[in-house]
Design an enzyme around this catalytic site. Structure first.
Site, PDB file in Angstrom:
ATOM      1  N   ASP A  72      -1.986  11.093  13.490  1.00  0.00           N
ATOM      2  CA  ASP A  72      -2.620  10.553  12.287  1.00  0.00           C
ATOM      3  C   ASP A  72      -3.209   9.174  12.577  1.00  0.00           C
ATOM      4  O   ASP A  72      -2.983   8.213  11.855  1.00  0.00           O
ATOM      5  CB  ASP A  72      -1.609  10.489  11.136  1.00  0.00           C
ATOM      6  N   GLY A  99       1.551   4.606   2.195  1.00  0.00           N
ATOM      7  CA  GLY A  99       1.292   5.367   3.411  1.00  0.00           C
ATOM      8  C   GLY A  99       1.499   6.843   3.134  1.00  0.00           C
ATOM      9  O   GLY A  99       1.669   7.256   1.986  1.00  0.00           O
ATOM     10  N   GLY A 100       1.481   7.624   4.176  1.00  0.00           N
ATOM     11  CA  GLY A 100       1.575   9.060   4.016  1.00  0.00           C
ATOM     12  C   GLY A 100       2.847   9.505   3.328  1.00  0.00           C
ATOM     13  O   GLY A 100       2.862  10.504   2.624  1.00  0.00           O
ATOM     14  N   PHE A 101       3.913   8.774   3.470  1.00  0.00           N
ATOM     15  CA  PHE A 101       5.190   9.261   2.978  1.00  0.00           C
ATOM     16  C   PHE A 101       5.868   8.312   2.020  1.00  0.00           C
ATOM     17  O   PHE A 101       7.075   8.350   1.839  1.00  0.00           O
ATOM     18  CB  PHE A 101       6.110   9.601   4.155  1.00  0.00           C
ATOM     19  N   GLY A 102       5.093   7.453   1.433  1.00  0.00           N
ATOM     20  CA  GLY A 102       5.682   6.579   0.434  1.00  0.00           C
ATOM     21  C   GLY A 102       5.124   5.186   0.503  1.00  0.00           C
ATOM     22  O   GLY A 102       4.358   4.843   1.419  1.00  0.00           O
ATOM     23  N   PRO A 103       5.474   4.364  -0.475  1.00  0.00           N
ATOM     24  CA  PRO A 103       4.931   3.016  -0.568  1.00  0.00           C
ATOM     25  C   PRO A 103       5.523   2.069   0.479  1.00  0.00           C
ATOM     26  O   PRO A 103       6.622   2.300   0.985  1.00  0.00           O
ATOM     27  CB  PRO A 103       5.339   2.567  -1.972  1.00  0.00           C
ATOM     28  N   VAL A 104       4.781   1.015   0.761  1.00  0.00           N
ATOM     29  CA  VAL A 104       5.236   0.005   1.713  1.00  0.00           C
ATOM     30  C   VAL A 104       5.276  -1.338   0.988  1.00  0.00           C
ATOM     31  O   VAL A 104       4.333  -1.700   0.285  1.00  0.00           O
ATOM     32  CB  VAL A 104       4.282  -0.085   2.926  1.00  0.00           C
ATOM     33  N   LYS A 149       9.172   0.329   4.436  1.00  0.00           N
ATOM     34  CA  LYS A 149       8.539   1.585   4.058  1.00  0.00           C
ATOM     35  C   LYS A 149       9.591   2.434   3.353  1.00  0.00           C
ATOM     36  O   LYS A 149      10.625   2.770   3.931  1.00  0.00           O
ATOM     37  CB  LYS A 149       8.021   2.292   5.306  1.00  0.00           C
ATOM     38  N   GLY A 172       0.844  -1.188   0.000  1.00  0.00           N
ATOM     39  CA  GLY A 172       0.000   0.000   0.000  1.00  0.00           C
ATOM     40  C   GLY A 172       0.872   1.229   0.000  1.00  0.00           C
ATOM     41  O   GLY A 172       2.106   1.131  -0.042  1.00  0.00           O
TER      42      GLY A 172
END
Ligand SMILES: *[C@@H]1O[C@H](CO)[C@@H](O)[C@H](O)[C@H]1NC(C)=O
Ligand SMILES: *[C@@H]1O[C@H](CO)[C@@H](O)[C@H](O)[C@H]1NC(C)=O
Ligand SMILES: *[C@@H]1O[C@H](CO)[C@@H](O)[C@H](O)[C@H]1NC(C)=O
Ligand SMILES: *[C@@H]1O[C@H](CO)[C@@H](O)[C@H](O)[C@H]1NC(C)=O
Ligand SMILES: *[C@@H]1O[C@H](CO)[C@@H](O)[C@H](O)[C@H]1NC(C)=O
Ligand SMILES: *[C@@H]1O[C@H](CO)[C@@H](O)[C@H](O)[C@H]1NC(C)=O
Ligand SMILES: *[C@@H]1O[C@H](CO)[C@@H](O)[C@H](O)[C@H]1NC(C)=O
Ligand SMILES: *[C@@H]1O[C@H](CO)[C@@H](O)[C@H](O)[C@H]1NC(C)=O
Ligand SMILES: *[C@@H]1O[C@H](CO)[C@@H](O)[C@H](O)[C@H]1NC(C)=O
Ligand SMILES: *[C@@H]1O[C@H](CO)[C@@H](O)[C@H](O)[C@H]1NC(C)=O
Ligand SMILES: *[C@@H]1O[C@H](CO)[C@@H](O)[C@H](O)[C@H]1NC(C)=O
Ligand SMILES: *[C@@H]1O[C@H](CO)[C@@H](O)[C@H](O)[C@H]1NC(C)=O
Length: 829
Positions: free
Chosen positions: A638, A522-527, A541, A520
């Protein structure tokens, strides 16, 4: 004539019934008698005075009890002299005293105050106090509150002066109200503090009073608890009174016959009563459990350990679990040493213990004139008899001499205790290691910087246009600075726990970051999902390169998470800082995130009511840890369903601390120019003013709770006519008394209705518009599991209308420029 005489007792009896039922008097006058079976009621019928027998005995006593079916006795007159039959009488005698007589007219008990007042009367007040007045001048000559038995009611005074002590004394046993082994009160010779004594020997203590709370009772800091007040006069007398917040409940304390102080709440409305607090909750609450210089931690096994620099006085006894002997110093302090060569300049130092119930004062400690913790420490260091000190807001500088006894480790709300130890016990070795480590790191960073310069030079000369992919020099410096801070802040012992992974390792583990392994964004990049060579599954991450501030967030996250370990937080396994890449390696959660279950019609049945309760509680625990228990105070900022991950056993774990900020020690609210978070979960004061605090997380928690109960997203529309948000919808149903409708049909079961309603109620308390009204997370948990029985009415929540669906619409709505906010709108992994 004869017939009249026979009738007389009957008429009298009727008259007495009238006294109770018709006249409903609360006053005893000089010629009145109260016989067994008869009672009088206070004017609002809250308290009752009459005869009673405790369990398992036929002995009769005169007492005052709460007028509810359980008849909790709060005061006993003739506690040492029971009436053996049912012929007892309670009245005012000729000399104006209240007396208890038996059938033979022997005086079993007397108020024993006056022998000159001829005309007096007694009244049972609505506070539970029985007062005896001189009718000639209206003066109170005696009151039952002056000689309490085992119960402390509101407005009652406990305390001591040089001449007089007002203590509670326990019953001998539940069937015998005579004076037992335990007493409860204040010791006037010490700093104001409550004690329970067992035959005069301390058995429990509350910790000193700081003007607001007793600092040894961390649970008392919650705003929903009872309030004590301290009164003193100029002559060294100290009195405490307690008052309650709410008129519809009666809150009082009872010292029971096994020495436990029990806080009870009785509800006038339905006559129920409940225990809401106990003085002894674990073995650690027993006074001096671990002896001198021992520390008790109820979460440890065994609970007792010696303070650092100390060892058990008697190892065998200690090993057998008898800790009362305590610990002794391993090395002499500077003043106790015979100064042999080379030892003259080795000054003692202090070891800091955090979150501590401060030790008992075995000697009277004068409040020292020190305004800061440093001054307090200097005073202590320069006085050979000082063995420890604390500086506590509201109390000031406290110092101890001699042994330190009754030290308990709390998880929150404790004090910092500085314990004096000899030079040789101070931790120099670790500091040396830290110095070496930072030297190595600075060298390493220098090399990294050189590499950046070289690389930049090469790329420029090769004419490579991929500038965006690279860090500017400024950013490189920033990384270097952050890394230095990181290393300095990391505990050296923890550094080994945070391995650095190489880029190659991670590329191999994730099949070169293949999109099929993407979990997926996330807020600061893909995981990405990955598998190390040893078979261990990980989640990687990968910080987006395009995000300029991302570096900052990354470093922040590394620093924070590496320090946080809790079963409801996702663990950080390591990180990678290589090739302009910043990556975090987390433990892998096989069940992904909560939204994969909650909003999936096929999977949501797995989350039955108990599972959902468990998840809500787990999230709450994790949050308490972030807010209170960890060494730093961390606001998540968050919190949302997609940030709750589930492990194989569906245990909830909070992820994504990238946004968390470190708070200073006593700061509890901060402003930020960058608002980061997800709309729908953001508290109004944060979204609009950038103000974040524990309470903004509580708001997000409330939204989460409502989503978990309803199985619906807050951001989708729930009421077609009015376009309400989930919160608005709950609020509407709540006010129509139809809140049950909201609950996920997958959960429906009439048996749990009350509990679900309670959860909804608490959810609404969390999302109230006013941050001040929202409870803190620990209170929220107490409310959920009914430790706090009375819930306040929720006030209007924030955002009852549904929010717009796009960033710009949202920004316009709230009237601020898009440049001030960066919202994470991607629903992450
Ligand atoms: C009362 O006596 C019964 C029988 O002896 C006993 O089981 C019970 O525990 C006693 N209750 C109390 C409160 O002492
Ligand atoms: C009343 O007080 C006197 C003196 O203060 C004492 O000797 C006597 O025992 C007391 N009587 C009772 C019944 O308490
Ligand atoms: C006692 O005082 C009350 C009020 O002052 C008065 O009404 C009453 O008659 C008096 N009783 C006696 C016996 O003196
Ligand atoms: C409690 O005590 C205070 C001060 O003594 C008094 O003003 C107040 O009326 C008392 N409350 C009740 C309910 O008696
Ligand atoms: C009071 O303490 C004594 C001595 O410790 C003990 O023998 C006795 O049983 C205790 N009494 C009660 C009622 O617990
Ligand atoms: C303090 O004690 C003195 C002497 O015993 C007395 O005169 C004075 O009234 C007391 N002050 C207070 C506030 O009780
Ligand atoms: C006291 O509690 C009851 C029941 O929860 C509530 O209705 C009432 O508003 C409360 N009163 C105050 C003063 O908080
Ligand atoms: C005193 O209270 C504690 C805690 O509720 C309880 O475990 C204990 O049994 C009580 N003792 C008696 C004699 O009721
Ligand atoms: C008293 O507490 C118990 C357990 O905590 C709870 O089940 C019960 O509902 C409470 N009773 C009231 C009247 O709040
Ligand atoms: C525990 O040790 C103390 C002395 O250190 C001793 O007095 C006491 O009797 C011991 N208690 C038990 C239960 O062995
Ligand atoms: C210090 O010297 C005195 C007298 O010489 C001796 O009695 C004492 O035991 C010594 N103390 C230590 C810690 O060596
Ligand atoms: C050291 O502390 C003790 C106890 O607080 C005090 O009595 C003594 O005067 C202090 N000594 C000095 C030199 O300040």
């Amino acid at each position: 004539m004869r017939g009249f005489i026979n009738l007389f007792p009957l008429i009298f009896l009727l008259a007495v019934f009238c006294l109770e039922d018709c006249l409903a008097t609360d006053i005893i006058r000089i010629n009145d008698q109260i016989k067994d079976q008869e009672t009088i009621l206070s004017s609002s019928q809250i308290f009752k005075l009459g005869f009673f027998s405790p369990v398992n005995t036929s002995n009769r006593y005169v007492g005052i009890f709460i007028n509810i079916p359980a008849q909790n006795v709060i005061w006993v007159a003739n506690r040492d002299n029971p009436i053996k039959d049912s012929d007892g009488i309670f009245k005012i005698s000729e000399d104006g005293n209240l007396v208890v007589l038996n059938g033979q007219k022997d005086i079993l008990w007397s108020s024993n105050v006056s022998n000159s007042v001829r005309n007096s009367s007694a009244q049972l007040l609505d506070t539970g106090n029985l007062v005896l007045k001189d009718n000639s001048n209206g003066r109170v000559i005696w009151e039952s509150f002056q000689i309490p038995t085992d119960s402390l009611l509101w407005n009652m005074t406990l305390g001591a002066s040089r001449t007089e002590k007002i203590h509670l004394t326990s019953w001998r046993s539940p069937s015998d109200p005579s004076i037992g082994n335990f007493s409860f009160g204040v010791d006037p010779l010490r700093i104001p503090e409550f004690f329970i004594w067992n035959r005069g020997v301390p058995y429990w203590r509350s910790g000193p009073w700081n003007g607001n709370v007793f600092i040894g009772l961390p649970a008392m800091n919650s705003g929903y608890k009872d309030r004590f007040e301290l009164r003193t006069d100029g002559n060294g007398s100290i009195y405490f009174t307690h008052s309650i917040l709410n008129d519809s409940v009666l809150l009082y304390f009872v010292l029971n016959s096994s020495g436990v102080l029990v806080e009870r709440v009785s509800y006038y409305s339905d006559g129920n009563s409940n225990i809401t607090w106990l003085s002894i909750q674990s073995g650690c609450d027993v006074y001096g459990k671990c002896g001198p210089f021992g520390r008790c931690n109820p979460l440890n096994s065994p609970i007792c350990t010696c303070l650092k620099g100390f060892e058990p006085r008697d190892t065998q006894e200690w090993g057998r679990g008898n800790w009362t002997g305590g610990c002794s110093r391993k090395a002499f302090l500077q003043c106790d040493r015979n100064n042999s060569a080379g030892q003259e300049n080795k000054l003692d130092g202090f070891l800091k213990l955090e979150n501590i119930k401060v030790p008992d004062f075995s000697h009277l400690v004068e409040f020292l004139a020190a305004n800061t913790v440093e001054e307090c420490g200097n005073l202590c260091l320069n006085n050979c008899s000082c063995t420890a000190y604390t500086y506590y807001t509201g109390i000031g500088c406290m110092q101890w001499t001699g042994s330190l006894i009754d030290i308990q480790q709390f998880t929150f709300n404790g004090a910092d205790l500085y314990v004096r130890v000899a030079y040789s016990e101070l931790d120099f070795k670790r500091n040396m290691k830290a110095v070496t480590a930072s030297t190595v790191i600075v060298g390493f960073l220098f090399l990294v910087l050189c590499a950046y310069f070289l690389r930049k030079w090469f790329t420029r000369h090769r004419g490579n246009k991929q500038k965006d992919q690279e860090l500017s020099l400024f950013e490189a410096w920033e990384v270097a600075k952050m890394e230095t801070t990181l290393r300095d802040n990391l505990d050296q012992s923890k550094l080994d726990d945070l391995p650095l992974y190489s880029y190659e390792t991670l590329a191999n583990a994730t099949e070169n970051f293949h999109s099929k392994n993407k979990l997926g964004t996330g807020g600061f990049g893909p995981v990405f999902k990955g598998k190390l060579l040893n078979g261990q599954k990980i989640a990687v991450k990968r910080l987006s390169n395009c995000s300029h501030q991302g570096i900052k967030e990354f470093m922040n996250e590394v620093m924070l998470i590496s320090k946080l370990q809790h079963r409801n937080l996702v663990r950080l396994l390591g990180c990678c800082v290589e090739r302009d890449e910043k990556m975090l390696i987390y433990e892998y959660m096989s069940n992904k995130s909560l939204d994969a279950y909650l909003f999936d019609s096929r999977k949501r049945d797995i989350l039955d009511w108990n599972r959902r309760k468990f998840i809500i509680e787990g999230i709450g625990r994790g949050l308490i840890y972030l807010h209170r228990d960890s060494r730093l105070k961390i606001i998540h900022r968050d919190l949302k369903v997609s940030n709750i991950l589930l492990d194989e056993e569906l245990n909830p774990k909070i992820s994504d601390f990238g946004l968390a900020r470190i708070f200073g020690g006593n700061q509890d609210q901060a402003n930020t120019t960058r608002v980061v978070g997800t709309y729908g979960y953001m508290a109004p004061e944060y979204a609009m003013g950038g103000k974040f605090s524990e309470k903004s997380d509580v708001y997000s928690f409330g939204v989460l709770l409502l989503e978990i109960l309803s199985g619906k997203k807050n951001t989708s529309s729930h009421d077609n006519e009015n376009d309400l948000s989930l919160i608005g919808y709950v609020w509407k149903l709540w006010n129509q008394n139809e809140a049950v409708k909201l609950v996920d049909p997958a959960l429906f079961d009439p048996q749990i209705e009350m509990e679900v309603l309670r959860y909804l109620h608490v959810g609404l308390l969390c999302v109230q518009e006013s941050a001040k009204l929202r409870p803190i997370v620990s209170t929220v948990l107490s409310m959920l599991n009914s430790e706090i029985a009375e819930l306040p009415r929720p006030k209007l929540p924030a955002y009852t209308a549904r929010l717009g669906n796009t960033e710009s619409e949202y920004s316009q709505l709230r009237g601020f420029s898009i440049n001030d906010v960066s919202l994470t709108i991607v629903q992450g992994r």
